[in-house]
Scaffold this motif. Structure first.
Motif, short mmCIF file in Angstrom:
data_model
loop_
_atom_site.label_atom_id
_atom_site.label_comp_id
_atom_site.label_asym_id
_atom_site.label_seq_id
_atom_site.Cartn_x
_atom_site.Cartn_y
_atom_site.Cartn_z
N ASN A 78 -41.45 20.23 -26.77
CA ASN A 78 -42.59 20.96 -27.33
C ASN A 78 -42.30 21.40 -28.76
O ASN A 78 -43.16 21.28 -29.65
N PRO A 139 -51.63 22.69 -30.00
CA PRO A 139 -52.29 23.78 -29.27
C PRO A 139 -53.72 23.99 -29.75
O PRO A 139 -54.03 23.81 -30.93
N SER A 239 -47.46 29.34 -30.04
CA SER A 239 -47.45 27.90 -29.76
C SER A 239 -46.19 27.47 -29.03
O SER A 239 -46.16 26.41 -28.39
N ASN A 242 -45.92 27.09 -24.18
CA ASN A 242 -46.84 26.03 -23.79
C ASN A 242 -46.88 25.91 -22.26
O ASN A 242 -45.87 25.56 -21.65
#
Length: 289
Positions: A78, A139, A239, A242
């Motif tokens: 991520n 996102p 962000s 996630n």
């Protein structure tokens, strides 16, 4: 205009010259630099545990070591995915300004900046696709849209600086963490090397842009700029949390976990530590209070 401000600032001109020379001297070919093993061990940290979103929380105490390793694996994917998306955005914005009126002086450095960031995006994407088989989607809410106005360039380069400083906080630590695989350490090490130059340039440019904006902005407009920057900092930090990461790691009720982590006192301290240097710079400059 930006170039006029830079041309009147011998200190900034000297920094720009040194950073451009350093970019040339430090140039490397990323397509030959990295060794990509076929796979990375799963039962180890892929991200320094202190940088994972569950570290120090009640949630972490409920998870097994295997689950924590899995979380670090997907959180690393991520993190590098966020780099891909962030770099794409900054490349678009910087390319729109290179060799345009007002940006003549920094344009030579922009060429190095664009080239390096394009290569960063490649090796982060390569890591994600090789070892995670995916790049996580950007996102929702990317959201804190940049208003089209006379302060647009200030907000663009402030966003770029915030993004780079957040990323570099992680890079500088993971580059030195011998709990991580050498491939992970290497991509963080080389990115930190380049980002150090980009951050030095970004701070000078943001300071110059803000000095120009202050001359023609009301107190209310400056408050709006500060509020926007704070929103973007919160968006950037959140962000990292996630829910798809938690789902991929096999955690039940991933949305509930995200809400729990974002509401925790640990999260507040984590965000302060990540943005400690950034906040200090923005406050000193007067962009936020």
């Amino acid at each position: 205009m930006v170039s006029k401000l830079i041309d009147q600032d011998d200190r900034f001109l000297g920094i720009l010259d040194r950073l451009t020379t350093k970019a040339i001297d430090d140039y490397y070919n990323p397509y030959k630099l990295f060794e990509w093993p076929d796979s990375l061990p799963e039962n180890m940290w892929w991200m320094s545990p202190e940088l994972t979103t569950t570290h120090g929380t009640d949630a972490a105490a409920r998870l097994t070591e295997e689950q924590l390793y899995a979380l670090s694996r997907y959180e690393s994917i991520n993190f590098y995915s966020l780099n891909v998306h962030g770099i794409r955005e900054l490349l678009i914005e910087v390319t729109k300004r290179i060799h345009t009126s007002g940006f003549e002086t920094p344009s030579e450095f922009f060429h190095h900046f664009i080239g390096e960031e394009n290569e960063h995006m490649w090796f982060f994407a390569e890591f994600c696709l090789r070892y995670g088989k995916k790049i996580y989607r950007q996102p929702s809410g990317a959201a804190v849209e940049i208003p089209r106005s006379n302060v647009e360039s200030l907000l663009v380069f402030t966003r770029i600086l915030i993004f780079e400083e957040l990323v570099d906080h992680f890079n500088s630590r993971m580059a030195l963490d011998d709990r991580l695989h050498e491939t992970i350490r290497a991509i963080n090490r080389i990115h930190h090397q380049d980002e150090s130059r980009h951050i030095a340039f970004g701070r000078e440019l943001v300071s110059a842009l803000f000095e120009d904006v202050k001359r023609t902005s009301s107190a209310e407009e400056l408050q709006d700029i500060a509020a926007y920057i704070k929103r973007y900092m919160s968006y950037s930090f959140e962000s990292l949390y996630n829910p798809q990461v938690y789902r991929d790691a096999g955690v039940e009720n991933p949305l509930d976990l995200r809400r729990e982590l974002l509401a925790s006192a640990t999260r507040t301290e984590f965000e302060k530590s990540v943005f400690r240097k950034t906040s200090k710079f923005l406050e000193k400059t007067g962009l936020i209070r």
